[in-house]
Scaffold this active site. Structure first.
Site, PDB file in Angstrom:
ATOM      1  N   ILE A 103       0.822  -1.217   0.000  1.00 42.15           N
ATOM      2  CA  ILE A 103       0.000   0.000   0.000  1.00 42.15           C
ATOM      3  C   ILE A 103       0.851   1.260   0.000  1.00 42.15           C
ATOM      4  O   ILE A 103       0.399   2.333  -0.392  1.00 42.15           O
ATOM      5  CB  ILE A 103      -0.943  -0.011   1.231  1.00 42.15           C
ATOM      6  CG1 ILE A 103      -2.061   1.017   1.066  1.00 42.15           C
ATOM      7  CG2 ILE A 103      -0.154   0.205   2.528  1.00 42.15           C
ATOM      8  CD1 ILE A 103      -3.187   0.869   2.086  1.00 42.15           C
ATOM      9  N   LYS A 104       2.112   1.138   0.410  1.00 36.34           N
ATOM     10  CA  LYS A 104       2.977   2.318   0.528  1.00 36.34           C
ATOM     11  C   LYS A 104       3.316   2.942  -0.822  1.00 36.34           C
ATOM     12  O   LYS A 104       3.776   4.093  -0.878  1.00 36.34           O
ATOM     13  CB  LYS A 104       4.271   1.940   1.264  1.00 36.34           C
ATOM     14  CG  LYS A 104       4.068   1.439   2.686  1.00 36.34           C
ATOM     15  CD  LYS A 104       3.580   2.511   3.618  1.00 36.34           C
ATOM     16  CE  LYS A 104       3.594   2.046   5.062  1.00 36.34           C
ATOM     17  NZ  LYS A 104       3.221   3.088   6.011  1.00 36.34           N
ATOM     18  N   ASP A 105       3.077   2.212  -1.922  1.00 35.11           N
ATOM     19  CA  ASP A 105       3.319   2.794  -3.243  1.00 35.11           C
ATOM     20  C   ASP A 105       2.488   4.054  -3.440  1.00 35.11           C
ATOM     21  O   ASP A 105       2.917   5.020  -4.067  1.00 35.11           O
ATOM     22  CB  ASP A 105       2.949   1.799  -4.345  1.00 35.11           C
ATOM     23  CG  ASP A 105       3.892   0.611  -4.417  1.00 35.11           C
ATOM     24  OD1 ASP A 105       4.861   0.571  -3.641  1.00 35.11           O
ATOM     25  OD2 ASP A 105       3.644  -0.282  -5.249  1.00 35.11           O
TER      26      ASP A 105
END
Length: 452
Positions: A42-44
């Site tokens: 999700i950090k993208d």
């Protein structure tokens, strides 16, 4: 149809109904599968948003170097974006993170500097401090500072939140997400609560982190802080991205429950997810009385299991930490069999003479050394003797001059074999946290437990 580059594939991740691991939950439980992002996490989303906002503001200039403290996933998102946009990357991280995360970052050309976990954020050795120092030293560099950079939570307000609302057709009643930087849960929560203020937002915390107590009491309690294994959630400070007003409840999950549930999700749902996902689902099960028939619970699955092959998905690693039962005595059993005594510690700024007097008066051979209430080292009889033989004037000096590495921490479920192997001439004891209290286990305690 095709995409112009890999960054255009970020977001629009699938939602999947869970059927087996949550079979005792009366509600419908849905997983928001963020592993389909190009960096498998999700950090993208927030990494790209932070870079784009920094480009617009002029903080990040062409050919610049991105410097960030990361547990791995944010670094991956930044590294992928840097490849496409032409930036260099230097990442600092902690020695508790999996080797696979570091190898993945290096695969994209990033430099990784590994720092000790068991130090305070202000310590010059911490991964926060090292990244800040490098930003000052490296020309044309920029530090995203994912903890306090509000582009982090804004990314989820703009993308993840609307996706969840649309995918559930507005039927979501509960959001469950791990809380680390706070960007994911706070950004999604802000969007969802604007659509329906009755949606409950449940944050997953870990033992050794300050979030839950701070939410419930408003007190930042440093006594809550101690080393833990779970990756990606919990903190020993309060990031600006954690909006406590949007989070209705924090649920703490143990390292063991998080690790074992991580494996259960793969075996029962066929979803190869990371450690914080195991923590989130274990938390959902703990909170099952909060849910009723007809509720729609969305759980964020932040990253991929490949980052944890040497840890949660490794039987030997689990066994070494006592997470897999082998029928032998554990740290919990040893503590139960020893006399209950208050552990003696000594502050880093106390003098060597004070340490000598403490050891003499209490007839002990070693003392954990603390700084602001946190165990950061140890001092033993032999340390003192060796130091005084070399320099008798050290008596009046602070013990920080002769403090050595701390005794290792073990989990309550660590087997007696593992503890025994860890106790040697360099480590004559181990520490264990039991219900918020630090206990010490020595060789004598092990012998006493076996013979009792």
């Amino acid at each position: 149809m095709w995409y112009n580059n890999i960054l255009e594939t970020i977001g629009n991740t699938p939602m999947v109904k869970l059927n087996k691991v949550t079979k005792d939950i009366p509600a419908t439980v849905l997983a928001k599968i963020e592993t389909s992002n190009p960096g498998n996490s999700i950090k993208d989303r927030m990494a790209l948003k932070m870079i784009e906002d920094a480009e617009k503001s002029g903080k990040l200039k062409p050919g610049g170097t991105i410097i960030e403290g990361t547990s791995g996933n944010t670094g991956m998102g930044l590294a992928i974006a840097a490849v496409i946009k032409g930036y260099k990357c230097i990442f600092t991280s902690t020695d508790k993170q999996s080797k696979e995360k570091f190898d993945a970052l290096r695969a994209f050309g990033a430099e990784v500097i590994v720092c000790p976990t068991n130090v305070e954020p202000e310590d010059p050795r911490s991964y926060y401090s090292v990244s800040s120092r490098l930003e000052r030293e490296v020309p044309n560099s920029w530090k995203p500072n994912q903890y306090d950079n509000l582009s982090n939570s804004q990314a989820h307000y703009e993308s993840t939140g609307p996706e969840i609302w649309e995918q559930t057709e507005g039927k979501i009643t509960h959001l469950v997400a791990g809380v680390g930087t706070g960007g994911t849960i706070s950004g999604i929560a802000r969007y969802l609560k604007e659509q329906n203020p009755n949606i409950k937002v449940l944050g997953i915390d870990t033992y050794g982190s300050v979030f839950k107590k701070y939410k419930e009491t408003g007190e930042f309690d440093k006594n809550e802080i101690y080393p833990y294994i779970t990756e990606g959630i919990g903190e020993d400070f309060l990031p600006a991205n954690v909006d406590f007003s949007l989070i209705d409840h924090f649920e703490k999950v143990t390292d063991k429950d998080a690790a074992l549930m991580t494996r259960e999700i793969a075996r029962k749902e066929g979803i190869f997810a990371g450690n914080s996902t195991g923590s989130a689902i274990a938390g959902v099960i703990q909170m099952k009385d909060m849910f009723k028939e007809g509720d729609v619970v969305v759980v964020v699955f932040p990253d991929h299991g490949t980052r944890y092959l040497g840890k949660m998905y490794n039987d030997d690693w689990l066994r070494d930490r006592g997470f897999l039962k082998d029928g032998k005595l554990t740290a919990h059993d040893i503590i139960a069999k020893k006399e209950s005594t208050e552990i003696i510690t000594i502050d880093l700024d106390k003098s060597v003479l004070e340490a000598i007097n403490t050891i003499k008066s209490l007839n002990i051979s070693q003392i954990p050394v603390t700084q602001k209430g946190m165990v950061i080292g140890k001092i033993t009889e032999s340390d003192i003797l060796d130091a005084l033989l070399e320099n008798p004037s050290l008596k009046s000096q602070p013990i920080k001059n002769i403090t050595t590495a701390p005794f290792p921490f073990v989990d309550l479920n660590t087997s007696i074999d593992r503890i025994s192997a860890m106790i040697n001439k360099d480590n004559i004891a181990v520490l264990v946290e039991d219900n918020g209290k630090i206990e010490i286990i020595t060789q004598y305690d092990i012998i006493n437990a076996i013979s009792a």
